[in-house]
Design a protein around this motif. Structure first.
Motif, short mmCIF file in Angstrom:
data_model
loop_
_atom_site.label_atom_id
_atom_site.label_comp_id
_atom_site.label_asym_id
_atom_site.label_seq_id
_atom_site.Cartn_x
_atom_site.Cartn_y
_atom_site.Cartn_z
N GLY A 96 0.81 -1.22 0.00
CA GLY A 96 0.00 0.00 0.00
C GLY A 96 0.84 1.26 0.00
O GLY A 96 0.32 2.36 0.17
N THR A 97 2.15 1.12 -0.18
CA THR A 97 3.06 2.26 -0.18
C THR A 97 3.67 2.43 -1.57
O THR A 97 3.71 1.50 -2.38
CB THR A 97 4.19 2.06 0.84
OG1 THR A 97 4.86 0.82 0.55
CG2 THR A 97 3.64 2.03 2.26
N THR A 98 4.16 3.64 -1.82
CA THR A 98 4.92 3.92 -3.03
C THR A 98 6.39 3.98 -2.65
O THR A 98 6.78 4.79 -1.80
CB THR A 98 4.47 5.25 -3.67
OG1 THR A 98 3.11 5.15 -4.07
CG2 THR A 98 5.32 5.57 -4.88
N LEU A 99 7.20 3.14 -3.26
CA LEU A 99 8.60 3.03 -2.89
C LEU A 99 9.48 3.82 -3.87
O LEU A 99 9.28 3.74 -5.09
CB LEU A 99 9.05 1.57 -2.88
CG LEU A 99 8.26 0.61 -1.98
CD1 LEU A 99 8.89 -0.77 -2.02
CD2 LEU A 99 8.19 1.14 -0.55
N LEU A 100 10.44 4.54 -3.33
CA LEU A 100 11.44 5.25 -4.12
C LEU A 100 12.80 4.66 -3.78
O LEU A 100 13.23 4.68 -2.62
CB LEU A 100 11.41 6.75 -3.81
CG LEU A 100 12.49 7.59 -4.48
CD1 LEU A 100 12.29 7.62 -6.00
CD2 LEU A 100 12.52 9.01 -3.93
N THR A 113 15.21 4.70 -0.66
CA THR A 113 15.42 6.08 -0.24
C THR A 113 14.34 6.52 0.73
O THR A 113 14.61 7.07 1.80
CB THR A 113 15.44 7.01 -1.46
OG1 THR A 113 16.41 6.55 -2.39
CG2 THR A 113 15.78 8.44 -1.05
N ARG A 114 13.09 6.26 0.35
CA ARG A 114 11.97 6.63 1.21
C ARG A 114 10.68 6.07 0.62
O ARG A 114 10.66 5.60 -0.52
CB ARG A 114 11.85 8.15 1.35
CG ARG A 114 11.57 8.88 0.04
CD ARG A 114 11.54 10.39 0.24
NE ARG A 114 12.74 10.89 0.85
CZ ARG A 114 13.85 11.19 0.16
NH1 ARG A 114 13.88 11.01 -1.16
NH2 ARG A 114 14.93 11.64 0.77
N THR A 115 9.62 6.12 1.40
CA THR A 115 8.28 5.84 0.89
C THR A 115 7.59 7.18 0.66
O THR A 115 7.81 8.14 1.39
CB THR A 115 7.46 4.98 1.86
OG1 THR A 115 7.38 5.65 3.12
CG2 THR A 115 8.12 3.62 2.06
N LEU A 116 6.77 7.23 -0.37
CA LEU A 116 6.10 8.47 -0.76
C LEU A 116 4.60 8.35 -0.56
O LEU A 116 4.01 7.31 -0.84
CB LEU A 116 6.40 8.79 -2.22
CG LEU A 116 7.87 8.96 -2.60
CD1 LEU A 116 8.00 9.14 -4.11
CD2 LEU A 116 8.49 10.14 -1.86
N ALA A 117 3.98 9.42 -0.10
CA ALA A 117 2.53 9.45 0.12
C ALA A 117 1.84 9.90 -1.16
O ALA A 117 1.29 10.99 -1.25
CB ALA A 117 2.21 10.40 1.28
N LEU A 154 13.16 15.61 -4.24
CA LEU A 154 12.54 14.33 -3.87
C LEU A 154 12.13 14.26 -2.40
O LEU A 154 11.59 13.25 -1.96
CB LEU A 154 13.44 13.13 -4.20
CG LEU A 154 13.77 12.92 -5.67
CD1 LEU A 154 14.73 11.73 -5.84
CD2 LEU A 154 12.51 12.70 -6.49
N ASN A 155 12.38 15.33 -1.66
CA ASN A 155 11.95 15.40 -0.26
C ASN A 155 10.67 16.20 -0.11
O ASN A 155 9.69 15.73 0.47
CB ASN A 155 13.06 16.02 0.60
CG ASN A 155 14.29 15.16 0.70
OD1 ASN A 155 14.20 13.97 0.96
ND2 ASN A 155 15.46 15.75 0.48
N GLU A 156 10.69 17.42 -0.61
CA GLU A 156 9.52 18.29 -0.56
C GLU A 156 8.83 18.29 -1.91
O GLU A 156 9.45 18.56 -2.94
CB GLU A 156 9.94 19.72 -0.18
CG GLU A 156 10.63 19.83 1.17
CD GLU A 156 9.69 19.50 2.32
OE1 GLU A 156 8.47 19.77 2.19
OE2 GLU A 156 10.18 18.99 3.35
#
Length: 295
Positions: A96-100, A113-117, A154-156
C-alpha cells in the motif's frame, strides 16, 4: 513466463532481436545513465513478485544478468528515471506504499530512499525541466484522472494537481501516461478514455497547451519515448499480453515528432513485442526492450 528481448538500430528499422536473461509477464521501462542502459521490470507477476533490473555498458554486446531493485512485490510496473545526477526507481508496492529507490553507484545496488505518500495506482511517468522533476500518475480512487506533483529534491513535493485538457476539464484516461522533456517543454502523452492519443505541452511552471490529437490508432499500451537525432521518437506495441488484438502482428510501430507534425509509422516486423516497451538511446543508437516471442 516470457523473456525480455532487445534490439537496436542507429536509424529506424529494428530486426535481429536478442534474448536477455530477464523474464516477466508485464512490460518494462528503460533509461540511459552514465554510459549504461538500465531496464526495470517486475520479476514475474504483479502483486506476487518484486522488481529487478538488467543493464549494459556502452562497450558491451550483452546485457547483464538480473539484479534486484526490491523484493517487495509490485502492484504495477516500475518507473525508472534520472534526476539530480542519480538513477531512481519508483513503484506502487503491495504494502500500500509507493517506494522510491536509488542506485548506489559504488556497490551497484539499489537502496530504499523513502516511501512516498502518493496513493499511486499504475505506473507513473517522469520528466525533468529546469531542475524540477514532474511526476504524472493515476491515484487510487480516481483512476481516470491524471495527477501531477513536482519536486526539486525528492523530499519536498508540491500539492497534487489534476491535469486538464483545456484549462477547464480534467483528462479522462485509463492508461498510464508518457512524459518526456523535448524542446525545453514537458511533453505529456495520454490515451483518452474515448480513444486516441493526445499531447499536452507544459512549461514546468504554470502554462499548459490545450490537448491536441496526436494519433488516432488504438494501441493497447502507452508509448516509450526518447529524443533521437533531434526528433521525439515514440514506440508502440500492437498487442497487450498474450491476447492478440484483431489484426495485430506483434510489430513495433515507431513515430517521429518534430514539435509540430507527427510522421507516418515506421513498422519493424517479426519482433513479437507485447506489453509496454522500454526505449533508450546509447552512443547515438536507439535501443528497445520488450516482453515477447520473436518469430
Amino acid at each position: 513466463m516470457q523473456k525480455i528481448w532487445t534490439t537496436s538500430s542507429p536509424h529506424a528499422i529494428f530486426d535481429h532481436s536478442y534474448k536477455t536473461a530477464a523474464t516477466t509477464e508485464e512490460g518494462c521501462r528503460a533509461v540511459h545513465f552514465k554510459g549504461r542502459l538500465y531496464c526495470v521490470y517486475i520479476d514475474g507477476l504483479r502483486d506476487l513478485d518484486g522488481v529487478k533490473f538488467i543493464s549494459r555498458a556502452s562497450n558491451a554486446s550483452l546485457w547483464s544478468g538480473p539484479g534486484t531493485v526490491s523484493d517487495t512485490p509490485a502492484r504495477a510496473q516500475p518507473c525508472i528515471f534520472v534526476f539530480r545526477d542519480q538513477l531512481h526507481v519508483i513503484y506502487a508496492s503491495t504494502l500500500g506504499t509507493t517506494l522510491l529507490l536509488t542506485l548506489d553507484e559504488a556497490s551497484g545496488l539499489f537502496v530504499l530512499t523513502r516511501t512516498l505518500a502518493l496513493n499511486l495506482a499504475g505506473t507513473p511517468s517522469a520528466a525533468v525541466l529546469e531542475g524540477r522533476l514532474q511526476l504524472f500518475y493515476h491515484a487510487i480512487g480516481s483512476e481516470t484522472n491524471l495527477w501531477c506533483r513536482s519536486t526539486l529534491d525528492l523530499n519536498e513535493w508540491n500539492r497534487a494537481e489534476v491535469v486538464k485538457r483545456d484549462g477547464n476539464y480534467s483528462i479522462a484516461t485509463r492508461l498510464d501516461s508518457t512524459a518526456i522533456t523535448y524542446q525545453r517543454l514537458v511533453h505529456l502523452i495520454y490515451k483518452d478514455a474515448a480513444g486516441g492519443f493526445y499531447l499536452l505541452k507544459y512549461d514546468g511552471i504554470r502554462q499548459w497547451t490545450r490537448a491536441q490529437l496526436l494519433l488516432g490508432n488504438d494501441y493497447p499500451d502507452p508509448p516509450a519515448a526518447v529524443v533521437h537525432n533531434g526528433l521525439l521518437k515514440l514506440f508502440f506495441n500492437e498487442a497487450a499480453g498474450d491476447t492478440k488484438q484483431a489484426g495485430a502482428s506483434y510489430n513495433v510501430h515507431q513515430y517521429a515528432y518534430d514539435g509540430n507534425v507527427l510522421g507516418p509509422a515506421i513498422v519493424s516486423t517479426h519482433l513479437g513485442a507485447t506489453n509496454s516497451i522500454g526505449a533508450a538511446v546509447q552512443d547515438g543508437v536507439l535501443n528497445i526492450l520488450y516482453r515477447g516471442k520473436p518469430d
